[in-house]
Motif scaffolding. Structure first.
Motif, PDB file in Angstrom:
ATOM      1  N   TYR A 132      31.775  59.176  67.992  1.00  0.00           N
ATOM      2  CA  TYR A 132      30.559  58.948  68.777  1.00  0.00           C
ATOM      3  C   TYR A 132      30.727  59.446  70.203  1.00  0.00           C
ATOM      4  CZ  TYR A 132      33.013  54.851  70.663  1.00  0.00           C
ATOM      5  OH  TYR A 132      33.917  54.019  71.265  1.00  0.00           O
ATOM      6  N   THR A 133      29.576  59.776  70.825  1.00  0.00           N
ATOM      7  CA  THR A 133      29.589  60.213  72.221  1.00  0.00           C
ATOM      8  C   THR A 133      29.220  59.071  73.158  1.00  0.00           C
ATOM      9  OG1 THR A 133      27.299  61.000  71.964  1.00  0.00           O
ATOM     10  CG2 THR A 133      29.074  62.604  71.637  1.00  0.00           C
ATOM     11  N   SER A 134      28.459  58.101  72.681  1.00  0.00           N
ATOM     12  CA  SER A 134      28.147  56.903  73.463  1.00  0.00           C
ATOM     13  C   SER A 134      27.875  55.755  72.499  1.00  0.00           C
ATOM     14  CB  SER A 134      26.946  57.141  74.384  1.00  0.00           C
ATOM     15  OG  SER A 134      25.811  57.561  73.645  1.00  0.00           O
ATOM     16  N   LYS A 135      28.020  54.538  73.018  1.00  0.00           N
ATOM     17  CA  LYS A 135      27.963  53.370  72.149  1.00  0.00           C
ATOM     18  C   LYS A 135      27.345  52.185  72.879  1.00  0.00           C
ATOM     19  CE  LYS A 135      31.081  50.124  69.762  1.00  0.00           C
ATOM     20  NZ  LYS A 135      32.497  49.787  69.491  1.00  0.00           N
ATOM     21  N   ILE A 136      26.618  51.360  72.130  1.00  0.00           N
ATOM     22  CA  ILE A 136      26.132  50.066  72.613  1.00  0.00           C
ATOM     23  C   ILE A 136      26.719  49.007  71.705  1.00  0.00           C
ATOM     24  CG2 ILE A 136      24.109  48.570  72.870  1.00  0.00           C
ATOM     25  CD1 ILE A 136      22.490  51.082  73.539  1.00  0.00           C
ATOM     26  N   ASN A 137      27.363  48.018  72.279  1.00  0.00           N
ATOM     27  CA  ASN A 137      27.984  46.952  71.496  1.00  0.00           C
ATOM     28  C   ASN A 137      27.499  45.602  71.998  1.00  0.00           C
ATOM     29  OD1 ASN A 137      29.756  45.898  69.518  1.00  0.00           O
ATOM     30  ND2 ASN A 137      31.286  45.480  71.089  1.00  0.00           N
ATOM     31  N   MET A 138      26.848  44.843  71.114  1.00  0.00           N
ATOM     32  CA  MET A 138      26.323  43.533  71.478  1.00  0.00           C
ATOM     33  C   MET A 138      26.717  42.532  70.395  1.00  0.00           C
ATOM     34  SD  MET A 138      22.472  44.789  72.514  1.00  0.00           S
ATOM     35  CE  MET A 138      22.062  43.290  73.385  1.00  0.00           C
ATOM     36  N   ASN A 139      27.399  41.467  70.770  1.00  0.00           N
ATOM     37  CA  ASN A 139      27.738  40.432  69.803  1.00  0.00           C
ATOM     38  C   ASN A 139      28.143  39.158  70.529  1.00  0.00           C
ATOM     39  OD1 ASN A 139      30.765  40.190  70.138  1.00  0.00           O
ATOM     40  ND2 ASN A 139      30.648  42.376  69.617  1.00  0.00           N
ATOM     41  N   ASN A 140      28.218  38.087  69.771  1.00  0.00           N
ATOM     42  CA  ASN A 140      28.712  36.808  70.307  1.00  0.00           C
ATOM     43  C   ASN A 140      29.963  36.370  69.553  1.00  0.00           C
ATOM     44  OD1 ASN A 140      27.337  36.224  67.896  1.00  0.00           O
ATOM     45  ND2 ASN A 140      26.850  34.140  68.551  1.00  0.00           N
ATOM     46  N   TYR A 141      30.751  37.361  69.125  1.00  0.00           N
ATOM     47  CA  TYR A 141      31.996  37.074  68.426  1.00  0.00           C
ATOM     48  C   TYR A 141      32.943  36.272  69.331  1.00  0.00           C
ATOM     49  CZ  TYR A 141      30.863  40.446  64.701  1.00  0.00           C
ATOM     50  OH  TYR A 141      30.295  41.096  63.648  1.00  0.00           O
ATOM     51  N   PRO A 142      33.940  35.629  68.743  1.00  0.00           N
ATOM     52  CA  PRO A 142      34.898  34.858  69.552  1.00  0.00           C
ATOM     53  C   PRO A 142      35.492  35.712  70.668  1.00  0.00           C
ATOM     54  CG  PRO A 142      35.232  34.396  67.227  1.00  0.00           C
ATOM     55  CD  PRO A 142      34.227  35.508  67.294  1.00  0.00           C
ATOM     56  N   TYR A 143      35.750  35.068  71.789  1.00  0.00           N
ATOM     57  CA  TYR A 143      36.291  35.759  72.962  1.00  0.00           C
ATOM     58  C   TYR A 143      37.573  36.513  72.603  1.00  0.00           C
ATOM     59  CZ  TYR A 143      38.360  36.537  77.542  1.00  0.00           C
ATOM     60  OH  TYR A 143      38.938  37.113  78.648  1.00  0.00           O
ATOM     61  N   GLY A 144      37.627  37.761  73.009  1.00  0.00           N
ATOM     62  CA  GLY A 144      38.811  38.578  72.788  1.00  0.00           C
ATOM     63  C   GLY A 144      38.786  39.406  71.519  1.00  0.00           C
ATOM     64  N   GLU A 183      26.505  31.798  62.644  1.00  0.00           N
ATOM     65  CA  GLU A 183      26.939  31.580  64.025  1.00  0.00           C
ATOM     66  C   GLU A 183      27.000  32.872  64.820  1.00  0.00           C
ATOM     67  OE1 GLU A 183      30.557  28.850  63.964  1.00  0.00           O
ATOM     68  OE2 GLU A 183      30.164  29.287  61.847  1.00  0.00           O
ATOM     69  N   TYR A 184      27.321  33.968  64.129  1.00  0.00           N
ATOM     70  CA  TYR A 184      27.594  35.214  64.824  1.00  0.00           C
ATOM     71  C   TYR A 184      26.628  36.318  64.400  1.00  0.00           C
ATOM     72  CZ  TYR A 184      31.947  32.726  65.671  1.00  0.00           C
ATOM     73  OH  TYR A 184      32.877  31.775  66.037  1.00  0.00           O
ATOM     74  N   CYS A 185      26.264  37.108  65.383  1.00  0.00           N
ATOM     75  CA  CYS A 185      25.355  38.236  65.153  1.00  0.00           C
ATOM     76  C   CYS A 185      25.854  39.401  65.997  1.00  0.00           C
ATOM     77  CB  CYS A 185      23.937  37.853  65.555  1.00  0.00           C
ATOM     78  SG  CYS A 185      22.735  39.197  65.446  1.00  0.00           S
ATOM     79  N   ALA A 186      25.912  40.593  65.409  1.00  0.00           N
ATOM     80  CA  ALA A 186      26.459  41.746  66.128  1.00  0.00           C
ATOM     81  C   ALA A 186      25.640  43.000  65.863  1.00  0.00           C
ATOM     82  CB  ALA A 186      27.911  41.990  65.709  1.00  0.00           C
ATOM     83  N   LEU A 187      25.517  43.810  66.899  1.00  0.00           N
ATOM     84  CA  LEU A 187      24.929  45.141  66.775  1.00  0.00           C
ATOM     85  C   LEU A 187      25.870  46.134  67.446  1.00  0.00           C
ATOM     86  CD1 LEU A 187      22.433  47.033  66.134  1.00  0.00           C
ATOM     87  CD2 LEU A 187      21.869  46.747  68.553  1.00  0.00           C
ATOM     88  N   ALA A 188      26.250  47.153  66.698  1.00  0.00           N
ATOM     89  CA  ALA A 188      26.996  48.276  67.264  1.00  0.00           C
ATOM     90  C   ALA A 188      26.186  49.529  66.982  1.00  0.00           C
ATOM     91  CB  ALA A 188      28.387  48.375  66.643  1.00  0.00           C
ATOM     92  N   ALA A 189      25.715  50.171  68.037  1.00  0.00           N
ATOM     93  CA  ALA A 189      24.889  51.366  67.887  1.00  0.00           C
ATOM     94  C   ALA A 189      25.601  52.557  68.507  1.00  0.00           C
ATOM     95  CB  ALA A 189      23.531  51.153  68.556  1.00  0.00           C
ATOM     96  N   TYR A 190      25.546  53.680  67.811  1.00  0.00           N
ATOM     97  CA  TYR A 190      26.308  54.858  68.235  1.00  0.00           C
ATOM     98  C   TYR A 190      25.407  56.088  68.298  1.00  0.00           C
ATOM     99  CZ  TYR A 190      30.086  51.957  66.258  1.00  0.00           C
ATOM    100  OH  TYR A 190      30.933  50.932  65.929  1.00  0.00           O
ATOM    101  N   SER A 191      25.738  56.979  69.215  1.00  0.00           N
ATOM    102  CA  SER A 191      25.241  58.352  69.155  1.00  0.00           C
ATOM    103  C   SER A 191      26.303  59.132  68.394  1.00  0.00           C
ATOM    104  CB  SER A 191      25.066  58.928  70.563  1.00  0.00           C
ATOM    105  OG  SER A 191      23.980  58.322  71.211  1.00  0.00           O
ATOM    106  N   GLY A 192      25.991  59.487  67.152  1.00  0.00           N
ATOM    107  CA  GLY A 192      26.987  60.071  66.274  1.00  0.00           C
ATOM    108  C   GLY A 192      27.621  58.993  65.417  1.00  0.00           C
ATOM    109  N   ALA A 193      28.586  59.364  64.609  1.00  0.00           N
ATOM    110  CA  ALA A 193      29.263  58.419  63.722  1.00  0.00           C
ATOM    111  C   ALA A 193      30.277  57.585  64.510  1.00  0.00           C
ATOM    112  CB  ALA A 193      29.967  59.177  62.601  1.00  0.00           C
ATOM    113  N   PRO A 194      30.635  56.385  64.002  1.00  0.00           N
ATOM    114  CA  PRO A 194      31.571  55.522  64.736  1.00  0.00           C
ATOM    115  C   PRO A 194      32.922  56.159  65.036  1.00  0.00           C
ATOM    116  CG  PRO A 194      30.466  54.286  63.010  1.00  0.00           C
ATOM    117  CD  PRO A 194      30.083  55.733  62.820  1.00  0.00           C
ATOM    118  N   ASP A 195      33.361  57.112  64.209  1.00  0.00           N
ATOM    119  CA  ASP A 195      34.677  57.714  64.442  1.00  0.00           C
ATOM    120  C   ASP A 195      34.620  58.924  65.376  1.00  0.00           C
ATOM    121  OD1 ASP A 195      33.251  59.205  62.619  1.00  0.00           O
ATOM    122  OD2 ASP A 195      34.964  59.665  61.333  1.00  0.00           O
TER     123      ASP A 195
END
Length: 237
Positions: A49-61, A35-47
């Protein structure tokens, strides 16, 4: 069904737009029972990072809840993916040291899933690709049956996200125009002719045209209008 899969993967391999590519991947894995698919992309490591792209259809909130509670700092999936490109299946055992996060995942219907990391070979970009569903655990046979598709999808999305992140990180163009050249361009941007600019700045028309030509050379354009437009684009005027 196999023909449809191959068609979707061909479309994905040719797609240049990240949003459309994500929709293709989401549709593909919806048909695979996720049901759910997510992409989190970072410039640098997640802890750090300098910029981030977050795409998902997770439950609202969910994204807001995850961020407000600081779950990233003790998320075992992120800890694993920081050091490994091997997929990790979500389970109570994996989240044994993050029980509150595991409880929230279950409450949101996100208990059954896995994450695949993609590490840029230059170390500049990093992505997490995740699939999840509300019903039934993911058995090993199903996992490995979909792993090839997930790796292909994660690498394609990573490449598109990396390009977008790199574009955002590109420093703005700069050009060293003199104060007088900037003045000339500012008045030119107001629609003033060379003779009018000369009268305003107490310069000869010839001197004004000299400054305009100097701006054109420095900005690598072929006419005054383009010089004004480019100077505005790089925030010189």
């Amino acid at each position: 069904m196999d023909e449809w899969k191959h068609l979707q993967l061909r479309k994905l391999s040719c797609e240049k737009d990240l949003q459309r590519a994500y929709r293709l991947v989401l549709d593909f894995f919806n048909y695979q029972g996720f049901e759910y698919c997510a992409l989190a992309a970072y410039s640098g490591a997640p802890d750090r990072y300098t910029s981030k792209i977050n795409m998902n259809n997770y439950p609202y909130g969910w994204d807001r809840l995850y961020e407000q509670n600081g779950y990233a700092s003790n998320d075992p999936v992120i800890a694993h993916c920081n050091h490994s490109s091997l997929p990790i299946l979500w389970s109570e055992k994996v989240f044994s040291e993050a029980p509150q996060l595991w409880q929230e995942l279950n409450r949101q219907g996100l208990a059954h899933g896995w994450t695949q990391a993609v590490h840029d070979e230059h170390g500049t970009h990093y992505s997490l690709f995740s699939l999840a569903r509300t019903h039934c655990p993911i058995e090993a046979e199903e996992h490995y049956g979909n792993l090839g598709y997930a790796i292909f999808a994660s690498q394609r999305l990573h490449a598109l996200a990396g390009k977008k992140l790199s574009d955002h990180m590109t420093p703005p163009l700069t050009c060293h125009l003199s104060p007088r050249e900037i003045e000339v361009l500012r008045w030119s941007a107001e629609g003033k002719t060379a003779s009018e600019v000369g009268r305003i700045l107490c310069l000869s028309e010839r001197t004004v045209n000299f400054h305009v030509c100097s701006c054109m050379r420095k900005l690598n354009v072929t006419n005054k209008i383009s010089a004004v437009a480019k100077a505005a684009h790089i925030h010189v005027i």
